[in-house]
Design a protein around this motif. Structure first.
Motif, PDB file in Angstrom:
ATOM      1  N   VAL A   1      -0.039  -8.722   4.155  1.00 53.49           N
ATOM      2  CA  VAL A   1       1.215  -9.083   4.815  1.00 53.49           C
ATOM      3  C   VAL A   1       2.376  -8.671   3.924  1.00 53.49           C
ATOM      4  O   VAL A   1       2.345  -8.887   2.710  1.00 53.49           O
TER       5      VAL A   1
ATOM      6  N   GLU B   1      -7.800  -9.582  -5.311  1.00 55.08           N
ATOM      7  CA  GLU B   1      -8.960  -9.815  -4.435  1.00 55.08           C
ATOM      8  C   GLU B   1      -8.635  -9.397  -3.005  1.00 55.08           C
ATOM      9  O   GLU B   1      -8.772 -10.163  -2.054  1.00 55.08           O
ATOM     10  N   LEU B   2      -8.177  -8.164  -2.872  1.00 58.91           N
ATOM     11  CA  LEU B   2      -7.776  -7.679  -1.553  1.00 58.91           C
ATOM     12  C   LEU B   2      -9.014  -7.468  -0.670  1.00 58.91           C
ATOM     13  O   LEU B   2     -10.062  -7.050  -1.150  1.00 58.91           O
ATOM     14  N   PRO B   3      -8.887  -7.755   0.613  1.00 61.74           N
ATOM     15  CA  PRO B   3     -10.041  -7.606   1.522  1.00 61.74           C
ATOM     16  C   PRO B   3     -10.397  -6.124   1.743  1.00 61.74           C
ATOM     17  O   PRO B   3      -9.579  -5.244   1.521  1.00 61.74           O
TER      18      PRO B   3
ATOM     19  N   GLY C   1     -18.934 -14.838  -4.311  1.00 58.08           N
ATOM     20  CA  GLY C   1     -17.572 -14.559  -4.720  1.00 58.08           C
ATOM     21  C   GLY C   1     -17.244 -13.093  -4.787  1.00 58.08           C
ATOM     22  O   GLY C   1     -18.091 -12.218  -4.573  1.00 58.08           O
ATOM     23  N   PHE C   2     -15.973 -12.826  -5.077  1.00 55.83           N
ATOM     24  CA  PHE C   2     -15.450 -11.481  -5.032  1.00 55.83           C
ATOM     25  C   PHE C   2     -16.098 -10.595  -6.091  1.00 55.83           C
ATOM     26  O   PHE C   2     -16.435  -9.443  -5.829  1.00 55.83           O
TER      27      PHE C   2
END
Lengths: 408, 232, 437
Positions: free
Chosen positions: C106, C222-224, C239-240
């Motif tokens: 965003v 931690e971007l998707p 987890g990431f």
């Protein structure tokens, strides 16, 4: 009067004028080749497009809510959103879901009936829903039970383990356990992602995966989960006729209810289907247009050539009339001549059709032609040829017999 | 055989009415060989077309072999042409893409005969005109006289009662013309009625009777003097 | 003489207006169908970066399931794992190199009047910009010092700059992305690459990203994952970090290798890297690493859609039918004029003169058909746009070479169609037709 089919004389006369006949025959052959293969592709694509997703497509829409800012508490916003959605008049049910059927994007996993790295798994699409999923997606639980609220667990964003229970589609159940009646799959354990056991608690009638080109399209697995994601989707099913009104209302209501988020990608399932299958519908439209144009061109070519032949042979036609040919006999002559040229074209065309189909199979992963398309194509081509020749033949029949005595 | 009484044919356009035939009367008996002569524009061709059922007429009576043809429809006229009349045209009107055999075959096809029957007749009639050995040739490979012989064979193959010839020697040199005329006389002697339209008085003299047409009317009807030079 | 033939041709065309129209229509339709599909195929298969497509190489390592290949018969995966992408980047063995990933976040403009929006992100290294010749409107890419310990810097697209900063030079200003403040270092000018060769794992005909930021922001924020994520085994642990350490592929990598020597050396390096990883228990498949230049990579990824190729073949057959049609009609038309030819021959026209006269006529029909065909091509391309939606709009534009090709093709097609009938006309003997038939 008995009918005497003048095949022999026509054939011998044609052999004196090979090029003209051959040109039409070649046109017919290529037209036939294209038409049959095009119709075959069209029928195949239409069959693809005719597949049902299992969802109440006409009355369903979905949207994405993306929250931002550190104050955003996904879990409570989701609870509040769902309460609001389910309470809206006109909404049949609503559910938080990770992926939309036939939309092109989603999750998939491999399922096994035994553990072990060297055992082949069977792919399935994964949908995360709560106990409202069945209603919102318009599914029927045909064996076992729907989830209860207590089955639903919270899934964190990077969590990769699975809840202990799941519902699967009948098609998936039958492929996982080919020797078992689907109803008896309830209670069995399957292994997800290699070795994590999940118990099947329900079988649903039908639900398609998100990817329409996937060979496991009918494989879907529902797990009872609430996603603690800041960006999430809601799928909303409405009463008939209420969808478009509710789409606008719901978008504003959700945006107003919590300002620190973006409501985006509000779309209907009808539009999604249209988008997903656009490639196929475009191909159908283009091939149809090509077929129509091709038939028109070929027909006009036949009309043009026959007209020329008629005017070139006016004297001959007059002589035939003088020698006792009736008008129908003249018409018959031209129709028969065309039929014979068509036959040559069709023989060539059948070979070409099979050849082109083999090329398509070889290089473009198309399927092999069903045999009955060839006789059907032959019928169409003969019809086109006969219709095209009818006009000039009728005009030929109007040639006055007195023309025979006229010296040029 | 052929009987025309007070026949008239009027061509109408918006501007003019042309009387191609007026009060035209002619009777031809069975077995006769009649020539019709006259200057160009006299109505010879119109007479020929009406006599051969190629055209209709405006008023009067025409009876062919005892049948009044006025009320016949196109199909019946076609059939009558096919069965009773043999045509011989000035420019032969052979179909250039067909060999001699197929050319002679054309009227027989329209009669709906069996293949064997047709074959017999084609061979016989080509034999009669002396071209049986050239059946597979195309018209373009023959001389004018030979082409006209093929046309005669085609006319004879259907075994007509009545032969209509339109300037049959018009496109031929004198030697060829003589042989064609001889052939016609042979045919006539075998009992076939012949009406021949020609502008050539020399030719007319070789027939039993000459009818002179002028301005759409029969002006003079007389048996021509038989000349000693007739080819027998 | 040509002017004379031209006058004869127009006369002849006017004498048979319907027939001439039919021939023009046939050629126009054939040309229209062909040019439409040729345009689509031509642009799909065009070289998006011609001056250096031979220097840029896509990196593939076969890290896949020991029991089955990524794609039959034995294709290595089309993307890399995080571990391999970062290891290769740290080795820095190529002239230039960039690993890449896509994501979304965003954007919250500082101006309260502009609504926050979702932006597509491309995560890449600083070499990305010089490697792919990205056009800058303002500023430039970030420096290599900002890569490894990722700085909060972004390059934004012209669209985003227009939307957030009203099109002003925004270099040095701050933009909130994924909740963090970033400094704008560069604004791209309109950048259309068709096909979008540097990432064809998703739709190769989509637009470029909204925002570009340093690759390691993936881990930092931690971007998707966007695009395709494929795993042949589940990540171990939660987890990431577990995902980043897993065998899941979601990353692409390009290297710039200007000489054959460098290329061979880099392939050796990739192989030795894999051998080293094998020692650690990874890469259980046989050695199957690949370096593909731009055009090879596009071909490997089958960027030209099968449907487009099928349509091209159908269109060519269609044109063939139209040509056959025209030949037939011309034959009839010319055969009617045999007396004209015989007369001309009798009064001294040579065979080649007759041939030229008739060929001029067909060429005239061809030019007319070709111009009409161009119109139909434009119509056809609009139709394609309508049928396939906006995402192909980059695909369907006629350029000058295509217009010339269309005219040439139609004249060629009509001359081809005209040759045989014109030749037949020359065979008519002088005086053969002068007698009445």
């Amino acid at each position: 009067m008995t009918h005497n089919w003048e095949t022999g004389p026509i054939l011998r006369a044609m052999s004196r004028n090979k090029v003209g006949a051959l040109l039409i025959a070649l046109q017919i052959a290529i037209t036939m080749t294209i038409i049959i293969n095009a119709i075959f592709i069209i029928v195949e694509r239409s069959a693809l497009m005719g597949r049902e997703s299992g969802v109440d497509e006409a009355n369903t829409f979905y949207l994405t809510s993306t929250g931002f800012g550190s104050a955003f508490n996904a879990s409570s916003v989701i609870d509040e959103d769902l309460r609001r959605l389910r309470g809206t008049p006109g909404v049949v049910d609503a559910v938080q879901i990770n992926a939309i059927p036939i939309s092109g994007g989603g999750w998939s996993m491999s399922l096994k009936t035994e553990t072990g790295a060297d055992i082949d798994g069977i792919g399935t699409a994964n949908y995360f829903v709560d106990e409202h999923g069945v209603d919102a997606l318009d599914l029927q639980v045909i064996a076992g039970e729907n989830f209860t609220a207590s089955d639903v667990r919270l899934r964190g964003r990077n969590q990769s383990d699975w809840p202990p229970v799941a519902m699967i589609t009948r098609a998936l159940a039958e492929n996982l356990f080919p020797d078992t009646n689907y109803a008896d799959v309830v209670g069995k354990t399957v292994y997800i992602g290699n070795d994590e056991p999940v118990t099947v608690t329900g079988i649903i009638d039908k639900l398609q995966a998100p990817w329409i080109g996937w060979d496991r399209l009918e494989h879907a697995m529902l797990t009872p989960e609430k996603m603690d994601f800041s960006s999430t989707r809601y799928l909303i099913r409405t009463e008939p006729g209420q969808r478009d009104r509710l789409m606008a209302e719901v978008e504003t209501a959700l945006a107003d209810a919590y300002p620190n988020r973006i409501i985006r990608d509000v779309d209907t399932l009808t539009a999604t289907r249209e988008r997903s299958y656009r490639r196929h519908s475009a191909m159908i439209t283009i091939l149809t247009a090509v077929m129509v144009l091709l038939c028109t061109i070929t027909a006009l070519g036949i009309v043009g050539l026959t007209s020329f032949n008629v005017s070139r042979r006016r004297k001959q036609i007059g002589t035939r009339r003088a020698l006792g040919a009736t008008k129908p006999a003249i018409i018959r002559y031209f129709m028969l001549e065309n039929l014979m040229i068509c036959t040559l074209g069709i023989v060539l065309g059948s070979a070409l059709t099979v050849g082109l189909n083999m090329a398509l199979v070889q290089w473009f992963n198309q399927t092999a032609l069903d045999w009955f398309y060839i006789p059907a194509g032959i019928g169409v081509l003969i019809l086109i040829g006969q219709l095209a020749v009818l006009g000039p033949a009728l005009r030929a029949a109007q040639t006055p017999p007195a023309l025979a005595t006229r010296t040029v | 055989m052929l009987s025309m009484t007070n026949l008239s044919k009027v061509f109408r356009t918006e501007l003019v009415e042309t009387h191609a035939l007026r009060d035209f009367s002619l009777h031809v008996d069975e077995g006769e060989f009649v020539s019709v002569t006259g200057p160009s524009g006299s109505g010879k061709t119109t007479f020929l077309n009406i006599a051969g059922l190629l055209e209709t007429y405006t008023s009067g009576d025409y009876t062919l072999d005892g049948q009044n043809v006025f009320t016949l429809n196109d199909r019946q006229r076609s059939r009558l042409r096919n069965e009773k009349i043999g045509f011989i045209f000035q420019s032969f009107n052979l179909i250039p893409d067909l060999n001699l055999y197929d050319n002679v075959d054309v009227p027989l096809r329209y009669r709906g005969m069996t293949a064997g029957d047709r074959h017999q007749r084609i061979c016989d009639s080509l034999e009669q005109v002396g071209l049986a050995n050239r059946m597979k040739h195309l018209p373009a490979q023959l001389s004018g006289g030979q082409q006209q012989r093929v046309a005669i064979a085609r006319a004879l193959a259907g075994d007509p009662r009545f032969l209509l010839a339109d300037e049959p020697t018009g496109n031929l040199d004198s030697q060829m013309a003589a042989s064609v005329m001889g052939l016609l006389q042979d045919i006539n002697q075998q009992g076939t009625t012949i009406v021949m339209v020609t502008h050539d008085p020399e030719l007319a003299r070789q027939t039993q009777r000459n009818v002179y047409v002028k301005d759409g009317r029969v002006c003079d009807e007389a048996a021509p003097v038989q000349l000693a030079t007739v080819n027998e | 003489m040509f002017a004379y033939y031209l006058r004869l041709a127009t006369k002849s065309i006017r004498r048979n207006p319907y027939l001439s129209l039919l021939m023009m229509l046939a050629i126009a339709l054939g040309i229209g169908a062909c040019m439409t599909t040729i345009t689509v195929n031509y642009i799909m298969s065009s070289n998006p970066i011609p001056h250096k497509s031979d220097d840029l190489y896509y990196v593939q390592l076969d890290s896949w399931d020991p029991y089955s290949p990524f794609r039959e018969p034995n294709e290595p995966p089309d993307q890399l794992t995080w571990r391999d992408a970062t290891n290769l980047m740290e080795a820095k063995r190529a002239h230039r190199q960039t690993a890449m990933a896509t994501s979304g976040a965003v954007v919250e403009p500082a101006d309260q009047d502009i609504n926050p929006f979702m932006a597509s992100l491309r995560l890449n290294f600083s070499d990305f910009f010089p490697m792919f010749d990205t056009p800058f409107l303002y500023g430039s890419g970030w420096g290599s010092e900002d890569d490894n310990d990722p700085a909060y810097v972004v390059v934004i697209s012209k669209d985003v700059n227009d939307r957030v900063f009203g099109g002003e030079n925004s270099v040095g200003r701050t933009l909130t992305v994924a909740g963090k403040p970033f400094r704008v270092v560069g604004v791209l000018d309109t950048w259309i690459v068709v096909p979008r060769f540097y990432d064809v794992t998703t739709n190769a005909f989509q637009d470029t990203a909204d925002i570009f930021m340093p690759f390691y922001m993936k881990r930092e924020l931690e971007l998707p994952n966007s695009g395709n994520t494929n795993c042949w085994k589940s990540p171990e642990g939660e987890g990431f970090t577990a995902f980043l350490q897993s065998e899941c592929i979601n990353f692409q990598m390009w290297v710039e290798l200007p000489s054959d020597g460098e290329r061979a050396a880099y392939l050796d390096f990739m192989n030795s890297y894999v051998e080293q990883q094998k020692a650690l228990g990874r890469f259980e498949r046989p050695l199957n690493n690949r370096l593909s230049d731009v055009m090879t990579w596009l071909e490997n990824q089958q960027v030209v859609a099968d449907d487009a190729q099928i349509m091209l073949w159908v269109a060519l057959l269609f044109l063939l039918v139209c040509i056959l049609n025209t030949i037939g009609l011309l034959l009839s038309k010319f055969s009617q004029r045999s007396s004209d030819v015989a007369l001309r021959r009798a009064i001294g026209a040579s065979r080649s003169a007759i041939f030229a006269q008739y060929l001029t006529e067909t060429a005239l029909i061809g030019v007319a058909g070709g111009i009409a065909g161009l119109g139909l091509t434009l119509l056809g391309l609009e139709g394609i746009k309508l049928l396939y939606g906006d995402f192909v709009s980059n695909l369907v534009a006629l350029d000058i070479p295509l217009v010339i090709a269309a005219i040439l093709l139609s004249v060629l097609a009509s001359m081809l169609a005209g040759c045989y009938p014109a030749w037949r006309a020359t065979l008519i003997a002088p005086a053969s037709q002068l007698k009445t038939q």
